[in-house]
Design an enzyme around this catalytic site. Sequence first.
Site, PDB file in Angstrom:
ATOM      1  N   CYS A 281       6.485  -5.200   0.701  1.00  0.00           N
ATOM      2  CA  CYS A 281       6.187  -3.969  -0.275  1.00  0.00           C
ATOM      3  C   CYS A 281       6.291  -2.806   0.751  1.00  0.00           C
ATOM      4  O   CYS A 281       7.331  -2.731   1.417  1.00  0.00           O
ATOM      5  CB  CYS A 281       5.341  -3.917  -1.090  1.00  0.00           C
ATOM      6  SG  CYS A 281       5.653  -2.601  -2.442  1.00  0.00           S
TER       7      CYS A 281
ATOM      8  N   GLU B 236       1.332 -12.441  -2.939  1.00  0.00           N
ATOM      9  CA  GLU B 236       0.012 -12.488  -2.854  1.00  0.00           C
ATOM     10  C   GLU B 236      -0.609 -12.361  -4.100  1.00  0.00           C
ATOM     11  O   GLU B 236      -1.985 -12.814  -4.623  1.00  0.00           O
ATOM     12  CB  GLU B 236      -0.630 -11.708  -1.931  1.00  0.00           C
ATOM     13  CG  GLU B 236      -0.869 -10.137  -2.187  1.00  0.00           C
ATOM     14  CD  GLU B 236       0.277  -9.535  -2.028  1.00  0.00           C
ATOM     15  OE1 GLU B 236       1.393  -9.726  -1.924  1.00  0.00           O
ATOM     16  OE2 GLU B 236       0.170  -8.038  -2.324  1.00  0.00           O
TER      17      GLU B 236
ATOM     18  N   HIS C  50       5.281  -8.709  -4.005  1.00  0.00           N
ATOM     19  CA  HIS C  50       4.097  -9.117  -3.804  1.00  0.00           C
ATOM     20  C   HIS C  50       3.672 -10.604  -3.919  1.00  0.00           C
ATOM     21  O   HIS C  50       3.080 -11.061  -4.982  1.00  0.00           O
ATOM     22  CB  HIS C  50       3.117  -8.233  -4.714  1.00  0.00           C
ATOM     23  CG  HIS C  50       2.892  -6.901  -4.166  1.00  0.00           C
ATOM     24  ND1 HIS C  50       1.884  -6.277  -3.234  1.00  0.00           N
ATOM     25  CD2 HIS C  50       3.931  -5.813  -4.607  1.00  0.00           C
ATOM     26  CE1 HIS C  50       2.279  -5.056  -3.133  1.00  0.00           C
ATOM     27  NE2 HIS C  50       3.211  -4.631  -4.003  1.00  0.00           N
TER      28      HIS C  50
ATOM     29  N   GLY D 297       0.886  -1.164   0.085  1.00  0.00           N
ATOM     30  CA  GLY D 297      -0.025   0.101   0.050  1.00  0.00           C
ATOM     31  C   GLY D 297       0.956   1.203  -0.149  1.00  0.00           C
ATOM     32  O   GLY D 297       1.855   1.188  -0.773  1.00  0.00           O
ATOM     33  N   GLU D 298       0.678   2.344   0.582  1.00  0.00           N
ATOM     34  CA  GLU D 298       1.371   3.461   0.911  1.00  0.00           C
ATOM     35  C   GLU D 298       1.915   3.359   2.204  1.00  0.00           C
ATOM     36  O   GLU D 298       1.187   3.612   3.267  1.00  0.00           O
ATOM     37  CB  GLU D 298       0.706   4.717   0.583  1.00  0.00           C
ATOM     38  CG  GLU D 298       0.969   5.826  -0.297  1.00  0.00           C
ATOM     39  CD  GLU D 298       2.253   5.435  -1.135  1.00  0.00           C
ATOM     40  OE1 GLU D 298       2.309   4.837  -2.158  1.00  0.00           O
ATOM     41  OE2 GLU D 298       3.360   5.850  -0.895  1.00  0.00           O
TER      42      GLU D 298
ATOM     43  N   ILE E 238       5.899  -3.571  -7.482  1.00  0.00           N
ATOM     44  CA  ILE E 238       4.949  -2.534  -7.727  1.00  0.00           C
ATOM     45  C   ILE E 238       5.391  -1.463  -6.952  1.00  0.00           C
ATOM     46  O   ILE E 238       5.432  -1.221  -5.789  1.00  0.00           O
ATOM     47  CB  ILE E 238       3.602  -2.672  -7.393  1.00  0.00           C
ATOM     48  CG1 ILE E 238       2.768  -3.879  -8.195  1.00  0.00           C
ATOM     49  CG2 ILE E 238       2.649  -1.442  -7.707  1.00  0.00           C
ATOM     50  CD1 ILE E 238       1.590  -4.369  -7.584  1.00  0.00           C
ATOM     51  N   ARG E 239       5.989  -0.359  -7.416  1.00  0.00           N
ATOM     52  CA  ARG E 239       6.647   0.906  -6.898  1.00  0.00           C
ATOM     53  C   ARG E 239       7.380   0.296  -5.608  1.00  0.00           C
ATOM     54  O   ARG E 239       7.150   0.824  -4.447  1.00  0.00           O
ATOM     55  CB  ARG E 239       5.712   2.026  -6.685  1.00  0.00           C
ATOM     56  CG  ARG E 239       4.958   2.378  -7.687  1.00  0.00           C
ATOM     57  CD  ARG E 239       3.939   3.278  -7.553  1.00  0.00           C
ATOM     58  NE  ARG E 239       4.546   4.470  -6.736  1.00  0.00           N
ATOM     59  CZ  ARG E 239       4.088   5.015  -5.529  1.00  0.00           C
ATOM     60  NH1 ARG E 239       3.040   4.270  -4.823  1.00  0.00           N
ATOM     61  NH2 ARG E 239       4.717   5.921  -4.929  1.00  0.00           N
TER      62      ARG E 239
HETATM   63  N1  GLN Z   1       5.827   2.886  -2.762  1.00  0.00           N
HETATM   64  C1  GLN Z   1       5.185   2.280  -1.683  1.00  0.00           C
HETATM   65  C2  GLN Z   1       5.780   2.825  -0.469  1.00  0.00           C
HETATM   66  O1  GLN Z   1       6.563   3.229  -0.101  1.00  0.00           O
HETATM   67  C3  GLN Z   1       5.023   1.004  -1.537  1.00  0.00           C
HETATM   68  C4  GLN Z   1       4.422   0.236  -2.758  1.00  0.00           C
HETATM   69  C5  GLN Z   1       3.748  -1.086  -2.419  1.00  0.00           C
HETATM   70  O2  GLN Z   1       3.268  -1.497  -1.236  1.00  0.00           O
HETATM   71  N2  GLN Z   1       3.182  -1.705  -3.635  1.00  0.00           N
HETATM   72  O3  GLN Z   1       5.223   3.035   0.480  1.00  0.00           O
END
Ligand code: GLN
Length: 207
Positions: free
Chosen positions: A89, A184, A182, A56-57, A146-147
């Site tokens: 992540c 999942e 990820h 997530g963020e 993902i990021r």
């Molecule tokens: N870029 C997000 C972060 O720093 C992490 C991205 C993700 O969980 N897919 O927090």
Amino acid sequence: MVGKISIGVIGIQGAITEHINSIEKTLEETNTSGKVFVVNKKEEIDNIDALLIPGGESTVISRILFRSGLYSAIFKRLERKNLPIMGTCAGCVLLASKISNDSKDIKLLNAIEMEVTRNAFGRQEESFEKKINIEGLINPYNAIFIRAPVIEKVWGSCKILAKIENKMVMVRQENILALSFHPELTNDLRIHKYFLDMIQIYKSKDL
Ligand code: GLN
């Protein structure tokens, strides 16, 4: 033989249902008696055998963990070293003891002796899949990023489990597992199985 395992998934953001599904399938395939559920309240942390922090963020997850009191509940269990945690992540970011960039809004759990860089693969490579080799798994694993963060540095008893070129993407320190991708989002359950093995070891110690 350990009793019924109870696994909480932090329900703030990210692929919560996918993690729950992966754990349910893993329990089923390994014939393990257990349940997995979303955790939103601090009281729930005291009664679980393991915790999963999805992506997530990390800024948002951190803020809500802090405000809800979940942060201090997790921190207490971390001190007792009896709660296996898997962070993926953004969850990996939160488990770190240091962030090398953009960290002012993030309160870290300080659970693994590692420094991470957020969004470390740059804009060109925001999301990608890559086959990686993971310590303990015989065949390569198709990891989805993902990021994603990378783990820049580790110290203490933190062990490196996977790298892309020379960037660390999966590590473990005792009861805590962190990965920048990820698991999942694939049908490959090997990472959730690995986590379940960790949980069973800690539960059988009955700390
Ligand atoms: N870029 C997000 C972060 O720093 C992490 C991205 C993700 O969980 N897919 O927090």
